[in-house]
Motif scaffolding. Sequence first.
Motif, short mmCIF file in Angstrom:
data_model
loop_
_atom_site.label_atom_id
_atom_site.label_comp_id
_atom_site.label_asym_id
_atom_site.label_seq_id
_atom_site.Cartn_x
_atom_site.Cartn_y
_atom_site.Cartn_z
N ASP A 71 22.76 9.49 -0.79
CA ASP A 71 22.42 10.35 0.24
C ASP A 71 21.02 11.05 -0.02
O ASP A 71 20.56 11.87 0.58
N LYS A 72 20.52 10.52 -0.87
CA LYS A 72 18.85 10.81 -1.18
C LYS A 72 17.88 9.78 -0.73
O LYS A 72 16.79 9.92 -1.20
N ARG A 73 18.36 8.52 -0.23
CA ARG A 73 17.53 7.61 0.21
C ARG A 73 16.19 7.92 0.98
O ARG A 73 16.64 8.77 2.17
N PRO A 74 15.07 7.64 1.10
CA PRO A 74 13.96 7.97 2.01
C PRO A 74 14.30 7.27 3.12
O PRO A 74 14.51 6.14 3.23
N GLU A 75 13.98 7.91 4.35
CA GLU A 75 14.07 7.19 5.50
C GLU A 75 12.41 6.82 6.09
O GLU A 75 12.37 6.39 7.26
N ILE A 76 11.42 7.74 5.30
CA ILE A 76 10.26 7.51 5.88
C ILE A 76 9.48 6.90 4.52
O ILE A 76 9.43 7.69 3.56
N LEU A 77 8.92 5.93 4.91
CA LEU A 77 7.80 5.39 3.59
C LEU A 77 6.35 5.42 4.07
O LEU A 77 6.00 5.20 5.00
N VAL A 78 5.45 5.92 3.21
CA VAL A 78 4.19 6.10 3.29
C VAL A 78 3.47 5.11 2.58
O VAL A 78 3.44 5.09 0.94
N VAL A 79 2.91 4.27 2.82
CA VAL A 79 2.35 2.89 2.17
C VAL A 79 0.86 2.83 2.47
O VAL A 79 0.00 3.57 2.98
N GLU A 80 0.31 1.87 1.68
CA GLU A 80 -1.09 1.52 1.73
C GLU A 80 -1.58 0.17 2.55
O GLU A 80 -0.62 -0.23 3.04
N GLU A 81 -2.87 -0.03 2.44
CA GLU A 81 -3.38 -0.83 3.45
C GLU A 81 -2.81 -2.23 3.47
O GLU A 81 -2.39 -2.62 2.38
N GLY A 106 1.18 4.01 7.58
CA GLY A 106 0.19 3.33 6.89
C GLY A 106 -1.14 3.22 7.46
O GLY A 106 -1.31 3.84 8.69
N THR A 107 -2.25 2.51 7.07
CA THR A 107 -3.39 2.29 7.73
C THR A 107 -3.30 1.02 8.68
O THR A 107 -3.98 1.00 9.47
N THR A 108 -2.89 -0.07 7.75
CA THR A 108 -2.98 -1.28 8.39
C THR A 108 -1.66 -2.15 8.23
O THR A 108 -1.21 -1.80 7.02
N PHE A 109 -1.11 -3.00 8.84
CA PHE A 109 0.28 -3.80 8.65
C PHE A 109 -0.28 -5.27 8.87
O PHE A 109 -1.16 -5.63 9.80
N GLY A 110 0.61 -6.09 8.30
CA GLY A 110 0.62 -7.43 8.73
C GLY A 110 0.89 -7.50 10.10
O GLY A 110 2.01 -6.87 10.85
N LEU A 127 -2.57 4.88 10.87
CA LEU A 127 -3.23 5.98 10.91
C LEU A 127 -4.71 5.74 10.42
O LEU A 127 -4.90 4.83 9.88
N SER A 128 -5.63 6.60 10.80
CA SER A 128 -6.99 6.32 10.16
C SER A 128 -6.94 6.51 8.63
O SER A 128 -5.94 7.45 8.08
N ALA A 129 -7.94 6.29 7.99
CA ALA A 129 -7.69 6.44 6.68
C ALA A 129 -7.84 7.91 6.13
O ALA A 129 -7.23 8.19 5.23
N GLN A 130 -8.44 8.67 6.85
CA GLN A 130 -8.66 10.38 6.75
C GLN A 130 -7.03 10.82 7.16
O GLN A 130 -6.91 11.67 6.25
N ASP A 131 -6.67 10.54 8.14
CA ASP A 131 -5.29 11.26 8.48
C ASP A 131 -4.22 10.68 7.49
O ASP A 131 -3.44 11.48 6.98
N HIS A 132 -4.34 9.47 6.73
CA HIS A 132 -3.38 8.81 6.13
C HIS A 132 -3.65 9.49 4.69
O HIS A 132 -2.50 9.93 3.90
#
Length: 213
Positions: A71-81, A106-110, A127-132
């Motif tokens: 019941d506390k699992r995140p539905e949104i991940l914020v990841v790195e490049e 994130g900023t970039t993905f495969g 997102l841009s690096a700044q917004d991320h």
Amino acid sequence: MKSQSTIFEPLSVLTARAIALRGPNIDTDQIIPARFLKKDRALGYGQYLFYDARFDEQGELKNHVLNQPDDKRPEILVVEENFGCGSSREGAVYALADYGVRAVIGTTFGDIFHNNCFKNGVLPIRLSAQDHARVMDALATQSTDGVSELTVDLESCEVRWANGQISFEVDAFWRECLLKGLDELSLTLSYQPQIDAFETQYHKSFPWLKTPI
């Protein structure tokens, strides 16, 4: 609850728990190790998500941010490049979706991972690096026990939090797919009446083009 006509739960405005998953170049083998890809997907790939990071050799839980009660699992991940780099395995997105993730920021993905997300009801936000950095800062300052809350609004293409927001861009076709809960084939088929009407009118205008059966 999704209707029978949808492939996955439509995504419009999602306000949900979010976490920051640290580390650049997280590849698909980390997201789901290859040895689990022969498992029956009907049983859910979410249990294997980041398995080697979340569990020790005896299968006991490690201290990992994704080891949360259901019941506390995140539905949104914020990841790195370069998240989702490496092999093209679609099982990586199956694991995220089955765990309950609906958006990855994130900023970039495969490239292949990025496309596979859309096909399986997961929104990848570039997102841009700044917004991320702003989103990461928001998670850090508002976080309790490593988890915070964000709103992902696909209608207005915004990510919002308590005292801020940023805009993002997404391909219009894939946006419509996610809003309707359809993959690309199902979305095309949803326009069958319009396609049929066009074909009928087209062949009336150019009857010589219609090959007799």
